[in-house]
Design an enzyme around this catalytic site. Structure first.
Site, PDB file in Angstrom:
ATOM      1  N   ASP B  40      20.401   0.525   8.056  1.00 41.43           N
ATOM      2  CA  ASP B  40      21.127   1.103   9.723  1.00 41.43           C
ATOM      3  C   ASP B  40      20.806   0.470  10.877  1.00 41.43           C
ATOM      4  O   ASP B  40      21.312  -0.215  10.824  1.00 41.43           O
ATOM      5  CB  ASP B  40      19.322   1.888   9.705  1.00 41.43           C
ATOM      6  N   ALA B  41      22.543   1.083  10.668  1.00 43.10           N
ATOM      7  CA  ALA B  41      24.089   0.353  11.459  1.00 43.10           C
ATOM      8  C   ALA B  41      22.877   0.835  12.771  1.00 43.10           C
ATOM      9  O   ALA B  41      23.083  -0.090  13.888  1.00 43.10           O
ATOM     10  CB  ALA B  41      24.698   1.472  11.721  1.00 43.10           C
ATOM     11  N   ASP B  59      33.625   3.929  11.763  1.00 46.95           N
ATOM     12  CA  ASP B  59      34.109   5.359  10.546  1.00 46.95           C
ATOM     13  C   ASP B  59      32.852   5.469  10.127  1.00 46.95           C
ATOM     14  O   ASP B  59      32.322   5.732   8.383  1.00 46.95           O
ATOM     15  CB  ASP B  59      35.221   4.278   9.419  1.00 46.95           C
ATOM     16  N   TYR B 128      41.891  16.060   4.404  1.00 50.06           N
ATOM     17  CA  TYR B 128      40.860  15.642   4.743  1.00 50.06           C
ATOM     18  C   TYR B 128      41.130  17.219   5.646  1.00 50.06           C
ATOM     19  O   TYR B 128      41.867  18.100   5.926  1.00 50.06           O
ATOM     20  CB  TYR B 128      41.380  14.967   5.819  1.00 50.06           C
TER      21      TYR B 128
END
Lengths: 251, 251
Positions: B40-41, B59, B128
């Site tokens: 988990d960042a 990102d 995208y």
């Protein structure tokens, strides 16, 4: 974008021809300055006197099939003939992601015909294939056209910011940015690179200066930005050579 | 683009954190300089010493749903804490065509936290949604970061043009162009406009000069380009005031 790129780049454009597929015909009906010709553009242009237009905008349909003729040399010859010296053509050019060969072909043809400068540009349009549309923009021989530094910045145009006339996409920042090309495209468009080399350089401004020592003497060099070129391509030149080559350039 | 925008903008970036969803993990496995942390960042960043990184690149996955936390203030606080003074954050920012409210919210949060400069940027990515991806790029308080004129132009980087290392999209022209925003977006991002006003100005170069007469005396004015700003926003300043306010600026 296809309109503003050319019309902001020539001083006081008055006689402008728009060649298009008919899907946007309704837009100009209310404007008394607009004159409609419904018919074959190739035929129409054959009968136009030489040097009639300050700008021609070609917003053609898909360039494969019935409109094929609009990307062939005879049509571009006719367009160039109808333009005055130092005027511009802005041509729809499909997608840089999908149609680089078509773009290459068009550049190759235009390079033979247009002796001013040639640029590719692109804009984001989510509803188009691959969501971009390209433009090929050329100038005829004559007074140099500086596409990258438009002579008529839209922000200085009276009435441009009036209610209901406000533009949603175009501004002078976007004008310049639109000429920046991804590296893959630059590499593919070898012909375009060659085209840059053949353009007569003209200094725009000096942005830096330095003294370089050569043995017992020293030389003043100046960092010069060139017409129709990005600041990144400024080059160091000997001041006295610059002055000798461009006696009318005041900085 | 999300990597080059920040890494070309800070001098000699050595300690870089990339926070991402895992879909591109494979890319760096072969490189001994890369260290992976799977987890988990938010948790990871809480344990990182203050001022660790020269740049952080986020990102993230879609910013609605499980990744929601990554666009909220506590996470940006943690990111800012982990960055050294004069370093940068580059954050994925969805589409300028579809998510202007989300972009507005992110700018609003970052404006409170990042005391350097804040810019929006975008690039064309056909796959995208709406075929563009946005970037929000901010610098922390400290030595000014000039995002628009990258301090490490990729073209001057040794090895950047080697076979198989050639970039397909990014180049210095595209770097600059990517910060140009359509008018509709500029109008929506009022907060961004405000942010520009609060940035400490710093002159980059003088591009023109003129003598202005005031009654019997005359004053020298110079056209000044400012750090982290487009040439279009150059302003005329009194030379003696410029020299008084920026005694270390040599032109």
């Amino acid at each position: 974008m296809i309109t503003h790129l050319p019309l902001c780049s020539v001083p006081s454009p008055k006689t402008v021809l728009v060649v298009e597929g008919g899907d946007e015909l309704a837009t100009g009906f209310e404007n008394s300055r607009v004159c409609f010709h419904v018919g074959d553009a190739v035929e129409f242009l054959r009968n136009v006197p030489e040097g009639t237009y300050d700008a021609i905008i070609v917003d053609s349909s898909d360039l494969v099939g019935p409109a094929q003729e609009l990307v062939e040399k005879p049509f571009f010859d006719t367009l160039a003939r109808a333009l005055r010296p130092g005027s511009v053509l802005c041509n729809m050019e499909e997608s840089m992601w999908l149609h680089t060969h078509l773009i290459d072909d068009m550049i190759s043809i235009c390079r033979e015909i247009f002796k001013g400068s040639i640029h590719c540009a692109w804009a984001s349009v989510p509803t188009y294939p691959s969501a971009v549309i390209g433009f090929l923009i050329c100038s005829t021989e004559g007074p140099a056209v500086d596409f990258l530094n438009p002579i008529n910045p839209i922000e200085k145009l009276e009435g441009a910011h009036q209610h209901k006339r406000e533009l949603r996409y175009y501004n002078s920042e976007m004008h310049k940015a639109t000429f920046s090309l991804p590296s893959f495209l630059k590499r593919e468009l070898i012909l375009l690179v060659d085209a840059y080399d053949t353009i007569e350089k003209e200094p725009v401004r000096i942005v830096d200066r330095r003294i370089v020592k050569r043995g017992s003497t020293s030389v003043t060099e100046v960092l010069v930005e060139w017409i129709d070129s990005f600041p990144e391509y400024a080059t160091w030149e000997h001041l006295h050579l610059l002055q000798a080559n461009f006696p009318h350039f005041h900085h």
